[in-house]
Motif scaffolding. Structure first.
Motif, PDB file in Angstrom:
ATOM      1  N   ARG A 169       0.763  -1.263  -0.030  1.00 56.35           N
ATOM      2  CA  ARG A 169      -0.023  -0.048   0.088  1.00 56.35           C
ATOM      3  C   ARG A 169       0.927   1.363   0.044  1.00 56.35           C
ATOM      4  O   ARG A 169       2.105   1.092   0.356  1.00 56.35           O
ATOM      5  CB  ARG A 169      -0.845   0.013   1.267  1.00 56.35           C
ATOM      6  CG  ARG A 169      -1.806  -1.420   1.419  1.00 56.35           C
ATOM      7  CD  ARG A 169      -2.874  -1.329   2.328  1.00 56.35           C
ATOM      8  NE  ARG A 169      -3.503  -2.379   2.507  1.00 56.35           N
ATOM      9  CZ  ARG A 169      -4.544  -2.990   1.584  1.00 56.35           C
ATOM     10  NH1 ARG A 169      -5.026  -1.847   0.731  1.00 56.35           N
ATOM     11  NH2 ARG A 169      -5.105  -4.134   1.873  1.00 56.35           N
ATOM     12  N   SER A 172       4.422   4.394  -3.315  1.00 56.54           N
ATOM     13  CA  SER A 172       5.946   4.237  -3.819  1.00 56.54           C
ATOM     14  C   SER A 172       6.238   4.085  -5.383  1.00 56.54           C
ATOM     15  O   SER A 172       5.157   3.697  -5.525  1.00 56.54           O
ATOM     16  CB  SER A 172       6.667   2.910  -3.027  1.00 56.54           C
ATOM     17  OG  SER A 172       6.314   2.912  -1.594  1.00 56.54           O
ATOM     18  N   ARG A 217      -1.124  -1.853  -8.276  1.00 53.57           N
ATOM     19  CA  ARG A 217      -2.094  -1.511  -7.751  1.00 53.57           C
ATOM     20  C   ARG A 217      -2.856  -2.536  -6.986  1.00 53.57           C
ATOM     21  O   ARG A 217      -3.662  -2.223  -6.108  1.00 53.57           O
ATOM     22  CB  ARG A 217      -3.286  -0.703  -8.477  1.00 53.57           C
ATOM     23  CG  ARG A 217      -2.802   0.599  -8.834  1.00 53.57           C
ATOM     24  CD  ARG A 217      -2.971   0.990 -10.165  1.00 53.57           C
ATOM     25  NE  ARG A 217      -2.699   2.537 -10.726  1.00 53.57           N
ATOM     26  CZ  ARG A 217      -3.395   3.410 -10.342  1.00 53.57           C
ATOM     27  NH1 ARG A 217      -4.646   3.333  -9.926  1.00 53.57           N
ATOM     28  NH2 ARG A 217      -3.006   4.687 -10.680  1.00 53.57           N
ATOM     29  N   ARG A 218      -2.856  -3.931  -7.293  1.00 57.51           N
ATOM     30  CA  ARG A 218      -3.597  -4.922  -6.459  1.00 57.51           C
ATOM     31  C   ARG A 218      -2.792  -5.425  -5.268  1.00 57.51           C
ATOM     32  O   ARG A 218      -1.419  -5.372  -5.377  1.00 57.51           O
ATOM     33  CB  ARG A 218      -3.960  -5.630  -7.498  1.00 57.51           C
ATOM     34  CG  ARG A 218      -5.130  -5.463  -8.598  1.00 57.51           C
ATOM     35  CD  ARG A 218      -4.945  -6.245  -9.746  1.00 57.51           C
ATOM     36  NE  ARG A 218      -3.619  -6.282 -10.242  1.00 57.51           N
ATOM     37  CZ  ARG A 218      -3.223  -5.404 -10.911  1.00 57.51           C
ATOM     38  NH1 ARG A 218      -3.864  -4.288 -11.235  1.00 57.51           N
ATOM     39  NH2 ARG A 218      -1.814  -5.252 -11.481  1.00 57.51           N
ATOM     40  N   ILE A 219      -3.403  -6.127  -4.263  1.00 58.29           N
ATOM     41  CA  ILE A 219      -2.868  -6.638  -3.091  1.00 58.29           C
ATOM     42  C   ILE A 219      -2.181  -7.948  -3.686  1.00 58.29           C
ATOM     43  O   ILE A 219      -3.214  -9.138  -3.647  1.00 58.29           O
ATOM     44  CB  ILE A 219      -3.588  -6.717  -1.981  1.00 58.29           C
ATOM     45  CG1 ILE A 219      -4.237  -5.358  -1.730  1.00 58.29           C
ATOM     46  CG2 ILE A 219      -3.127  -7.200  -0.660  1.00 58.29           C
ATOM     47  CD1 ILE A 219      -3.120  -4.204  -1.299  1.00 58.29           C
TER      48      ILE A 219
ATOM     49  N   SER B  70      -8.002  -0.197  -9.241  1.00 58.97           N
ATOM     50  CA  SER B  70      -6.965  -1.255  -8.983  1.00 58.97           C
ATOM     51  C   SER B  70      -7.039  -2.037 -10.469  1.00 58.97           C
ATOM     52  O   SER B  70      -6.350  -3.196 -10.665  1.00 58.97           O
ATOM     53  CB  SER B  70      -7.057  -2.048  -7.765  1.00 58.97           C
ATOM     54  OG  SER B  70      -8.512  -2.835  -8.075  1.00 58.97           O
ATOM     55  N   GLU B  97      -4.979 -11.715  -9.394  1.00 62.00           N
ATOM     56  CA  GLU B  97      -4.077 -11.000  -8.975  1.00 62.00           C
ATOM     57  C   GLU B  97      -3.253  -9.898  -9.684  1.00 62.00           C
ATOM     58  O   GLU B  97      -3.118  -8.740  -9.297  1.00 62.00           O
ATOM     59  CB  GLU B  97      -2.939 -11.583  -8.037  1.00 62.00           C
ATOM     60  CG  GLU B  97      -3.424 -12.415  -6.930  1.00 62.00           C
ATOM     61  CD  GLU B  97      -2.450 -13.210  -6.060  1.00 62.00           C
ATOM     62  OE1 GLU B  97      -1.568 -12.396  -5.502  1.00 62.00           O
ATOM     63  OE2 GLU B  97      -2.527 -14.294  -6.160  1.00 62.00           O
ATOM     64  N   CYS B 134      -7.721  -9.497  -3.936  1.00 64.09           N
ATOM     65  CA  CYS B 134      -6.535  -8.431  -4.024  1.00 64.09           C
ATOM     66  C   CYS B 134      -7.121  -7.268  -4.637  1.00 64.09           C
ATOM     67  O   CYS B 134      -6.463  -6.319  -4.938  1.00 64.09           O
ATOM     68  CB  CYS B 134      -5.851  -9.270  -5.393  1.00 64.09           C
ATOM     69  SG  CYS B 134      -6.895  -9.157  -6.893  1.00 64.09           S
ATOM     70  N   GLU B 238       1.053   0.047 -15.600  1.00 62.61           N
ATOM     71  CA  GLU B 238       0.838   0.309 -14.396  1.00 62.61           C
ATOM     72  C   GLU B 238       2.182   1.583 -14.083  1.00 62.61           C
ATOM     73  O   GLU B 238       2.231   2.533 -13.444  1.00 62.61           O
ATOM     74  CB  GLU B 238       0.721  -0.485 -13.128  1.00 62.61           C
ATOM     75  CG  GLU B 238      -0.360  -0.999 -13.482  1.00 62.61           C
ATOM     76  CD  GLU B 238      -1.283  -1.739 -12.258  1.00 62.61           C
ATOM     77  OE1 GLU B 238      -2.258  -1.828 -11.961  1.00 62.61           O
ATOM     78  OE2 GLU B 238      -0.153  -2.446 -11.605  1.00 62.61           O
TER      79      GLU B 238
END
Lengths: 244, 244
Positions: A169, A172, A217-219, B70, B97, B134, B238
């Motif tokens: 998150r 960065s 941007r995704r976890i 995202s 993901e 995600c 991205e």
């Protein structure tokens, strides 16, 4: 020659122009791979050297050295907080496929279990098998696990390394932007567990010279993040070679 | 808001400002996630819309729409020759993901088994769970498997797609070089099984407008190659956003 089977040997197994095979290696070549006397395979010492060899019962004749180029042009270390379950097996296998030089497992605040000696032995075997399969010349080194703080102290003695810590998150810079703008003699990538790094761990890393970076941007899960990071590092290094 | 739990719902569950929860969803929210009446979660329709919602016994109150970002900026389809074993589960999870829009399983010459209807159901469930975890707004579509030849015919009707076929050997341009030099309104990435594509399959793809590309110098396993390819595609898309 690419489709020949590969076998990792140790330097002490070489006796002039012959390789003295262990019982396990003889079994593997003859029974598992079903090679016969005279059949060729590739022997690698796991440290960058390889030879075309021909099986001869309990030995193999070295025919010629092999010059392959499947290694990355710089050293890449993956510092990885140990995830739960068996996720580390897949990470070791896939990181090896992506050209990692060294994997340093660390015990972070959110690590659930210290690994047993059996696990370490297993990861080293997986790295060796994966290096054979993906046709590398080097078998990545798997270090003994240390705490995150100890890892930061060991690492910070060498100022030539680009040190990057991946954060899920925040804002960065993207790893690909960082790589496109930087010249790194070697890279260390630190990646956390499922729960991410604690604030104290991130502060410690930044104090030790780590640059926070994003993988998008995704976890990502803890087992996916290292593969994404290494894909980008290997991609940038090999894109340059591919253009030459 | 990012740490709230996520739940995929269908459009038909929305009744004015309320979400009518299924018995399974009520169980998941109350028993698995241990939410109480009034606790908030994120409801997503899996097609790009999301809402902040508060649990109220068998319903949930919609509080406000959520605007998250995202998703990748273009549509990315993964055409994947079905690998052996359970490898496809991991690929579906990790590709989700990485932002994939659509996964098209194909039966290639080297596919060992046609998947059962159960498998397809399972992959769709994995994609939904991974999209929730995600923090995506879109659940990737998993198409019914078709033969490689049928896939080439369906695909070739749309001329706006950048079509890429990943080859393990040879001297194709690196995917990262291709992406840096091309403007793609959407991308289709085709990736083979463990044994690679047959020569006839590669020829068919090139005739249908596919460009052969490389993912680097090492031989990647069938479960690793799609993740590497998607890491590079997502990274390039991205990285640009990150620089704005």
């Amino acid at each position: 020659m690419a489709q020949l089977q590969r076998l990792v040997i140790t330097a002490s197994q070489i006796d002039r122009q012959q390789i003295v095979l262990t019982a396990e290696q003889q079994h593997y070549l003859s029974r598992v791979l079903r090679l016969r006397s005279g059949d060729q395979f590739i022997a690698m010492n796991g440290q960058g050297q390889g030879w075309l060899a021909a099986l001869e019962s309990d030995r193999a004749q070295i025919l010629e050295p092999i010059h392959a180029h499947s290694e990355l042009s710089i050293s890449v270390t993956l510092v990885l907080a140990l995830p739960k379950g068996n996720g580390f097996d897949d990470v070791v296998r896939q990181a090896t496929e992506l050209g990692v030089t060294c994997i340093a497992p660390v015990i972070s605040d959110r690590t659930l279990l210290n690994p047993s000696a059996n696990k370490l032995e297993r990861w080293r075997r997986i790295a060796q098998e994966a290096a054979e399969q993906c046709e590398r010349q080097i078998v990545p080194e798997i270090l003994d696990p240390v705490s995150w703080n100890d890892c930061l102290q060991i690492e910070s003695s060498d100022s030539d390394i680009c040190r990057l810590i991946c954060l899920a998150r925040g804002n960065s810079p993207h790893l690909l932007n960082y790589l496109n703008k930087s010249v790194c003699p070697s890279i260390t990538l630190a990646i956390g567990t499922e729960g991410g790094w604690t604030d104290a761990e991130i502060e410690g890393a930044i104090a030790a010279g780590y640059q926070p970076i994003s993988l998008g941007r995704r976890i990502l899960r803890a087992v996916t993040a290292p593969i994404v990071a290494l894909s980008l590092v290997a991609g940038v290094l090999e894109r340059m070679k591919n253009e030459e």
